[in-house]
Design an enzyme around this catalytic site. Structure first.
Site, PDB file in Angstrom:
ATOM      1  N   HIS A  56       0.873  -1.168   0.000  1.00 26.64           N
ATOM      2  CA  HIS A  56       0.000   0.000   0.000  1.00 26.64           C
ATOM      3  C   HIS A  56       0.912   1.221   0.000  1.00 26.64           C
ATOM      4  CE1 HIS A  56      -2.275  -3.049   2.334  1.00 26.64           C
ATOM      5  NE2 HIS A  56      -3.337  -2.524   1.784  1.00 26.64           N
ATOM      6  N   ASP A  59       2.395   1.776   3.371  1.00 25.56           N
ATOM      7  CA  ASP A  59       3.349   0.794   3.923  1.00 25.56           C
ATOM      8  C   ASP A  59       4.760   1.325   3.750  1.00 25.56           C
ATOM      9  OD1 ASP A  59       1.187  -0.878   4.286  1.00 25.56           O
ATOM     10  OD2 ASP A  59       1.597  -2.115   2.512  1.00 25.56           O
ATOM     11  N   MET A  90       2.341  -5.843  -7.665  1.00 22.00           N
ATOM     12  CA  MET A  90       1.017  -5.298  -7.329  1.00 22.00           C
ATOM     13  C   MET A  90       1.148  -4.145  -6.346  1.00 22.00           C
ATOM     14  SD  MET A  90      -1.197  -5.440  -4.515  1.00 22.00           S
ATOM     15  CE  MET A  90      -1.886  -6.839  -3.659  1.00 22.00           C
ATOM     16  N   GLU A 183     -11.014  -6.978  -4.502  1.00 23.55           N
ATOM     17  CA  GLU A 183     -10.857  -8.008  -3.467  1.00 23.55           C
ATOM     18  C   GLU A 183     -12.062  -7.987  -2.532  1.00 23.55           C
ATOM     19  OE1 GLU A 183      -7.202  -7.845  -1.250  1.00 23.55           O
ATOM     20  OE2 GLU A 183      -7.967  -9.218   0.274  1.00 23.55           O
ATOM     21  N   LYS A 185     -14.676  -9.024   0.555  1.00 20.93           N
ATOM     22  CA  LYS A 185     -14.618  -9.501   1.944  1.00 20.93           C
ATOM     23  C   LYS A 185     -15.994  -9.251   2.554  1.00 20.93           C
ATOM     24  CE  LYS A 185     -11.876  -9.146   6.161  1.00 20.93           C
ATOM     25  NZ  LYS A 185     -10.834  -8.413   6.921  1.00 20.93           N
ATOM     26  N   GLU A 219      -9.500 -13.807  -1.869  1.00 20.22           N
ATOM     27  CA  GLU A 219      -8.667 -14.200  -0.717  1.00 20.22           C
ATOM     28  C   GLU A 219      -9.273 -15.406  -0.012  1.00 20.22           C
ATOM     29  OE1 GLU A 219      -6.927 -11.322   2.028  1.00 20.22           O
ATOM     30  OE2 GLU A 219      -7.559 -12.604   3.691  1.00 20.22           O
ATOM     31  N   HIS A 222     -11.222 -14.669   3.178  1.00 20.85           N
ATOM     32  CA  HIS A 222     -12.454 -13.884   3.060  1.00 20.85           C
ATOM     33  C   HIS A 222     -13.637 -14.737   2.621  1.00 20.85           C
ATOM     34  CE1 HIS A 222      -9.825 -10.014   2.536  1.00 20.85           C
ATOM     35  NE2 HIS A 222      -9.640 -10.629   3.688  1.00 20.85           N
ATOM     36  N   ASP A 247      -4.918 -13.893  -3.161  1.00 24.86           N
ATOM     37  CA  ASP A 247      -4.400 -13.749  -1.801  1.00 24.86           C
ATOM     38  C   ASP A 247      -4.544 -15.092  -1.085  1.00 24.86           C
ATOM     39  OD1 ASP A 247      -3.714 -11.132  -2.135  1.00 24.86           O
ATOM     40  OD2 ASP A 247      -5.149 -10.309  -0.694  1.00 24.86           O
ATOM     41  N   ASP A 257     -11.077 -12.181  10.845  1.00 21.74           N
ATOM     42  CA  ASP A 257     -10.138 -12.424   9.739  1.00 21.74           C
ATOM     43  C   ASP A 257      -8.774 -12.811  10.312  1.00 21.74           C
ATOM     44  OD1 ASP A 257      -9.030 -12.402   7.191  1.00 21.74           O
ATOM     45  OD2 ASP A 257      -8.699 -10.243   7.184  1.00 21.74           O
ATOM     46  N   ASP A 259      -6.083 -14.501   8.739  1.00 20.30           N
ATOM     47  CA  ASP A 259      -4.887 -14.388   7.881  1.00 20.30           C
ATOM     48  C   ASP A 259      -3.777 -15.332   8.328  1.00 20.30           C
ATOM     49  OD1 ASP A 259      -6.126 -12.426   6.322  1.00 20.30           O
ATOM     50  OD2 ASP A 259      -5.299 -10.776   7.479  1.00 20.30           O
ATOM     51  N   ASP A 289      -1.184 -13.246   1.627  1.00 22.62           N
ATOM     52  CA  ASP A 289      -1.703 -12.121   2.415  1.00 22.62           C
ATOM     53  C   ASP A 289      -2.018 -12.653   3.804  1.00 22.62           C
ATOM     54  OD1 ASP A 289      -2.594  -9.742   3.297  1.00 22.62           O
ATOM     55  OD2 ASP A 289      -4.530  -9.818   2.282  1.00 22.62           O
TER      56      ASP A 289
END
Ligand code: GLT
Ligand code: MN
Ligand code: MN
Length: 404
Positions: A56, A59, A90, A183, A185, A219, A222, A247, A257, A259, A289
């Protein structure tokens, strides 16, 4: 130690800066790990055999960074990428952390927030292009509601559509030529997120001005949160020609979530997913992810990253064995009954085919009596995964003589 499950860049494994860089904060507790700099993440991922790193905007560059600070951070990151041979396939925008986005970004009821979201995304697309990204992800974490008293359900879809159309044109006008990946969710951080599942996103893409530029970034966690099967969702995305990115992670159903490390929870589902990706020739990045458990120190973070990639490679090898296992292939052939004549009649409508089918009589009772052998086929799969079939079976190894 290196073995045949040691990743190389050819495997196209990627991680987000936000994934291995996750410091272990959760809604109830402070970070448990020190932040890692972007260049140090690049160095470590390259050392583990990864192909790339995604990000992002924030980030890498804090939301309030001055221009000189931005330029320094980007320069140092690019230097690390070139020193260690990693790419950025990406990029995406953080449209969820800042309080300005608390009631949505592209779907905020406040026109000023919607305009700011476009402004921020265009700058982030500039950054992504500068770093070489070709796929641009939209995860609408804050695009949703807790209460529907604001009455914006239809407006939100229309604002979302206008924003995506605007950004697709921006990409074209700048010569960026991004492919965009939505994406989905179902919830978290919002009570209900718009476009909650793969199916919703596919339906929405068809309403955009340039649908060919838009695909999915499904994902694992998700769809699982929504109680759905990830391989089924991904198959539909592939069927639609829309698997632009993926993802990978893991998740217990009915939870927040999580992950989790890829394969940590639903191994058989992960196996069928890897098999699907490999069988259909998906050649995009395999993006993890996910993040290390909050219990872990930095050593645990790299064990986590290595684990995601190793599990994928082990499952890829298992998928190959599955395809070559004679007993499994015989059970599969028995399951899928072929009938050339009938397939000729049902494949495509013609008045003759319709007439012939209507005249035909069927042995309905026999069809209902037939056992297709799925219990046996699935058990063979489980045994292959547990390592007691084929190359890894100790039972099939010749006994070695023990000399004393
Ligand atoms: C966030 C989210 C992920 C998305 C990321 C992209 S950010 O971590 O939980 O699923 O893929 O915005
Ligand atoms: Mn997730
Ligand atoms: Mn994700």
């Amino acid at each position: 130690m290196s073995d045949s499950y040691t990743p190389t860049p050819a495997d196209k494994f990627t991680f987000g800066l936000w994934t291995v860089g996750n410091p272990g904060r959760d809604p109830f507790g402070e970070p448990t790990r020190q932040p890692l700099s972007a260049p140090s993440i690049v160095e470590r991922l390259a050392g583990l055999g990864a192909y790339g790193v995604n990000l992002h905007d924030n980030d890498l560059v804090p939301i309030d960074a001055a221009a000189a600070e931005r330029d320094r951070l980007v320069r140092e990151f690019k230097q690390a990428l070139s020193d260690h041979g990693l790419v950025v396939p990406m990029a995406t925008t953080n449209l969820f952390t800042d309080p300005a986005f608390k009631d949505g970004a592209f779907t905020s009821a406040d026109a000023r927030v919607r305009a700011y979201a476009l402004h921020k995304t265009m700058l982030s697309m500039d950054l992504g292009h500068e770093l070489g990204a070709q796929t641009y992800v939209f995860w609408g974490g804050r695009e949703g509601t807790e209460v529907d008293a604001g009455g914006k359900l239809l407006d939100a879809l229309s604002w979302f559509r206008d924003s995506l159309n605007f950004l697709a044109e921006y990409s074209r006008s700048q010569g960026y030529n991004y492919r965009f990946a939505l994406e989905p969710k179902p919830n978290e951080p919002r009570g209900d997120i718009f476009l909650p599942t793969v199916g919703s996103a596919l339906g929405f893409i068809a309403t955009l001005d340039q649908p060919d530029l838009f695909g999915l970034n499904p994902e694992f966690a998700h769809e699982t949160m929504a109680g759905l099967s990830f391989p089924h969702a991904v198959a539909q995305v592939i069927d639609a020609g829309k698997l632009f990115h993926i993802d990978l992670n893991d998740q217990k159903p009915g939870r927040f979530d999580q992950d989790l490390r890829f394969g940590a929870e639903n191994l058989k589902t992960a196996f069928f997913l890897v098999k699907l990706l490999e069988d259909t020739g998906y050649d995009g990045p395999r993006h993890f992810d996910a993040h290390a458990l909050r219990t872990e120190d930095e050593g645990g973070v790299w064990a986590f990253a290595r684990g995601c990639m190793r599990t994928y490679l082990i499952l890829r090898e298992k998928a190959r064995q599955w395809g070559e296992d004679a007993e499994i292939q015989a059970a599969l052939a028995a399951y899928r009954v072929e009938d050339e004549e009938l397939q000729g009649l049902t494949g495509k409508f013609s008045p003759e085919n319709a007439r012939a089918l209507k005249r035909r009589s069927f042995d309905r009772e026999m069809l209902g009596r037939r056992g297709p052998g799925l219990e046996q086929l699935d058990q063979l799969t489980v045994e292959l995964l547990l390592g007691v079939r084929g190359g890894t079976s100790t039972a099939s190894q010749p006994e070695t003589e023990v000399t004393t």
